[in-house]
Enzyme design. Sequence first.
Site, PDB file in Angstrom:
ATOM      1  N   ASP A  59       0.870  -1.166   0.000  1.00  0.00           N
ATOM      2  CA  ASP A  59       0.000   0.000   0.000  1.00  0.00           C
ATOM      3  C   ASP A  59       0.912   1.223   0.000  1.00  0.00           C
ATOM      4  O   ASP A  59       1.559   1.529   1.001  1.00  0.00           O
ATOM      5  CB  ASP A  59      -0.896  -0.009   1.239  1.00  0.00           C
ATOM      6  CG  ASP A  59      -1.852   1.181   1.288  1.00  0.00           C
ATOM      7  OD1 ASP A  59      -1.753   2.067   0.410  1.00  0.00           O
ATOM      8  OD2 ASP A  59      -2.684   1.232   2.213  1.00  0.00           O
ATOM      9  N   ARG A 145     -12.481  16.724 -13.845  1.00  0.00           N
ATOM     10  CA  ARG A 145     -11.254  16.077 -13.384  1.00  0.00           C
ATOM     11  C   ARG A 145     -10.502  17.013 -12.445  1.00  0.00           C
ATOM     12  O   ARG A 145      -9.279  17.090 -12.462  1.00  0.00           O
ATOM     13  CB  ARG A 145     -10.363  15.686 -14.577  1.00  0.00           C
ATOM     14  CG  ARG A 145     -10.917  14.558 -15.437  1.00  0.00           C
ATOM     15  CD  ARG A 145     -10.904  13.238 -14.698  1.00  0.00           C
ATOM     16  NE  ARG A 145     -11.352  12.143 -15.536  1.00  0.00           N
ATOM     17  CZ  ARG A 145     -12.589  11.714 -15.629  1.00  0.00           C
ATOM     18  NH1 ARG A 145     -13.544  12.327 -14.920  1.00  0.00           N
ATOM     19  NH2 ARG A 145     -12.911  10.702 -16.409  1.00  0.00           N
ATOM     20  N   TYR A 148      -8.113  15.324  -9.663  1.00  0.00           N
ATOM     21  CA  TYR A 148      -7.206  14.457 -10.424  1.00  0.00           C
ATOM     22  C   TYR A 148      -6.179  15.293 -11.174  1.00  0.00           C
ATOM     23  O   TYR A 148      -4.972  15.034 -11.128  1.00  0.00           O
ATOM     24  CB  TYR A 148      -8.008  13.597 -11.399  1.00  0.00           C
ATOM     25  CG  TYR A 148      -7.157  12.753 -12.323  1.00  0.00           C
ATOM     26  CD1 TYR A 148      -6.518  11.605 -11.851  1.00  0.00           C
ATOM     27  CD2 TYR A 148      -7.000  13.090 -13.670  1.00  0.00           C
ATOM     28  CE1 TYR A 148      -5.741  10.827 -12.697  1.00  0.00           C
ATOM     29  CE2 TYR A 148      -6.232  12.306 -14.519  1.00  0.00           C
ATOM     30  CZ  TYR A 148      -5.597  11.190 -14.021  1.00  0.00           C
ATOM     31  OH  TYR A 148      -4.821  10.410 -14.859  1.00  0.00           O
ATOM     32  N   LYS A 152      -2.007  15.463 -10.761  1.00  0.00           N
ATOM     33  CA  LYS A 152      -1.083  15.141 -11.847  1.00  0.00           C
ATOM     34  C   LYS A 152      -0.176  16.326 -12.168  1.00  0.00           C
ATOM     35  O   LYS A 152       0.987  16.141 -12.569  1.00  0.00           O
ATOM     36  CB  LYS A 152      -1.854  14.685 -13.080  1.00  0.00           C
ATOM     37  CG  LYS A 152      -2.567  13.344 -12.866  1.00  0.00           C
ATOM     38  CD  LYS A 152      -1.598  12.248 -12.427  1.00  0.00           C
ATOM     39  CE  LYS A 152      -2.263  10.900 -12.312  1.00  0.00           C
ATOM     40  NZ  LYS A 152      -1.318   9.814 -11.969  1.00  0.00           N
ATOM     41  N   ILE A 181      -6.252   6.008 -21.981  1.00  0.00           N
ATOM     42  CA  ILE A 181      -5.645   4.698 -22.210  1.00  0.00           C
ATOM     43  C   ILE A 181      -6.634   3.610 -21.792  1.00  0.00           C
ATOM     44  O   ILE A 181      -7.245   3.689 -20.724  1.00  0.00           O
ATOM     45  CB  ILE A 181      -4.333   4.548 -21.407  1.00  0.00           C
ATOM     46  CG1 ILE A 181      -3.406   5.730 -21.678  1.00  0.00           C
ATOM     47  CG2 ILE A 181      -3.671   3.224 -21.734  1.00  0.00           C
ATOM     48  CD1 ILE A 181      -3.016   5.920 -23.137  1.00  0.00           C
ATOM     49  N   PRO A 184      -8.271  -1.536 -17.337  1.00  0.00           N
ATOM     50  CA  PRO A 184      -9.449  -1.981 -16.580  1.00  0.00           C
ATOM     51  C   PRO A 184     -10.149  -0.848 -15.833  1.00  0.00           C
ATOM     52  O   PRO A 184     -11.384  -0.778 -15.821  1.00  0.00           O
ATOM     53  CB  PRO A 184      -8.859  -3.021 -15.624  1.00  0.00           C
ATOM     54  CG  PRO A 184      -7.698  -3.596 -16.381  1.00  0.00           C
ATOM     55  CD  PRO A 184      -7.097  -2.425 -17.104  1.00  0.00           C
ATOM     56  N   SER A 185      -9.373   0.046 -15.223  1.00  0.00           N
ATOM     57  CA  SER A 185     -10.007   1.139 -14.479  1.00  0.00           C
ATOM     58  C   SER A 185     -10.723   2.109 -15.416  1.00  0.00           C
ATOM     59  O   SER A 185     -11.800   2.615 -15.101  1.00  0.00           O
ATOM     60  CB  SER A 185      -8.971   1.890 -13.639  1.00  0.00           C
ATOM     61  OG  SER A 185      -7.994   2.501 -14.457  1.00  0.00           O
ATOM     62  N   ARG A 189     -14.805   3.155 -15.597  1.00  0.00           N
ATOM     63  CA  ARG A 189     -15.362   4.508 -15.663  1.00  0.00           C
ATOM     64  C   ARG A 189     -16.291   4.651 -16.866  1.00  0.00           C
ATOM     65  O   ARG A 189     -17.328   5.314 -16.784  1.00  0.00           O
ATOM     66  CB  ARG A 189     -14.236   5.553 -15.740  1.00  0.00           C
ATOM     67  CG  ARG A 189     -13.383   5.620 -14.489  1.00  0.00           C
ATOM     68  CD  ARG A 189     -12.498   6.855 -14.467  1.00  0.00           C
ATOM     69  NE  ARG A 189     -11.586   6.944 -15.594  1.00  0.00           N
ATOM     70  CZ  ARG A 189     -10.413   6.327 -15.662  1.00  0.00           C
ATOM     71  NH1 ARG A 189     -10.023   5.556 -14.644  1.00  0.00           N
ATOM     72  NH2 ARG A 189      -9.630   6.467 -16.711  1.00  0.00           N
ATOM     73  N   ARG A 204     -13.326  11.693 -27.999  1.00  0.00           N
ATOM     74  CA  ARG A 204     -12.507  12.863 -27.685  1.00  0.00           C
ATOM     75  C   ARG A 204     -11.035  12.682 -28.073  1.00  0.00           C
ATOM     76  O   ARG A 204     -10.232  13.574 -27.856  1.00  0.00           O
ATOM     77  CB  ARG A 204     -12.631  13.199 -26.198  1.00  0.00           C
ATOM     78  CG  ARG A 204     -12.025  12.192 -25.254  1.00  0.00           C
ATOM     79  CD  ARG A 204     -12.347  12.545 -23.815  1.00  0.00           C
ATOM     80  NE  ARG A 204     -11.579  11.746 -22.870  1.00  0.00           N
ATOM     81  CZ  ARG A 204     -11.724  11.797 -21.553  1.00  0.00           C
ATOM     82  NH1 ARG A 204     -12.640  12.614 -21.037  1.00  0.00           N
ATOM     83  NH2 ARG A 204     -10.985  11.062 -20.766  1.00  0.00           N
TER      84      ARG A 204
END
Length: 244
Positions: A59, A145, A148, A152, A181, A184-185, A189, A204
């Site tokens: 973690d 976003r 997020y 970044k 990209i 899986p995540s 979404r 987009r």
Amino acid sequence: MSDRLKGKRAFVTAAAAGIGRACAIAFARERATVFATDVDEKGLASLAQEGIADVARLDVRDTAAVNAAASRVGNVDILLNAAGFVHNGTILGCSDEDWDFSFDLNAKSMHRTIRAFLPGMLAAGRGAIVNIASAAGVVKAAPNRYVYAATKAAVAALTRSVAADFVGKGIRCNCICPGTIETPSMLERAAAAGPGGREMFVSRQPMGRLGTADEIAALALYLASDESAFTTGVAHVIDGGWTL
């Protein structure tokens, strides 16, 4: 070209899926000894057949655990930081808890791992650090976003700071700024967005398709290898033309 990382040791976070997994596999295929970590132990277990030398639950929000992992693994030549979370929404939907979680996982985790592994790199006089940032926040704003993008942007600044502080000591630090990209995540979404969610993400992208984790891994491999020995402190955009 083969054996591009032969004799090198690489530590990878968020290696169970997506970009982190693709990077770990790419490094191993080029003969690096790869230490793959994630909180997803099931995903990690499947890496054994990909030539990964060592897998362990980690973690990256736990400073003591990160330090213990660094002590167990020892010196590495490459550190690939891929852990992250995409929070959806504007400032109005971002609680203090959302802000703290996103910064802890997306940015402070890299502070933890770099601080843990950098002394060994400095002692050896060499090291390549590759952080996964995003085109969102670093180059361009994206709707919904908010936090997020802020995290970044912090990753890009962190990257430049490390690069500047240790440029004369054999340490290189770069970040990668992907567009959308297919991981899986990301597919989760898209599904949460409802029918046509994936198509919305594709629409987009000027190239008319999503990027792949393997394409990001190819850039990470270059930045981790001696081929990029004259490159440091750079935010490398790989986004299918999204920021044009």
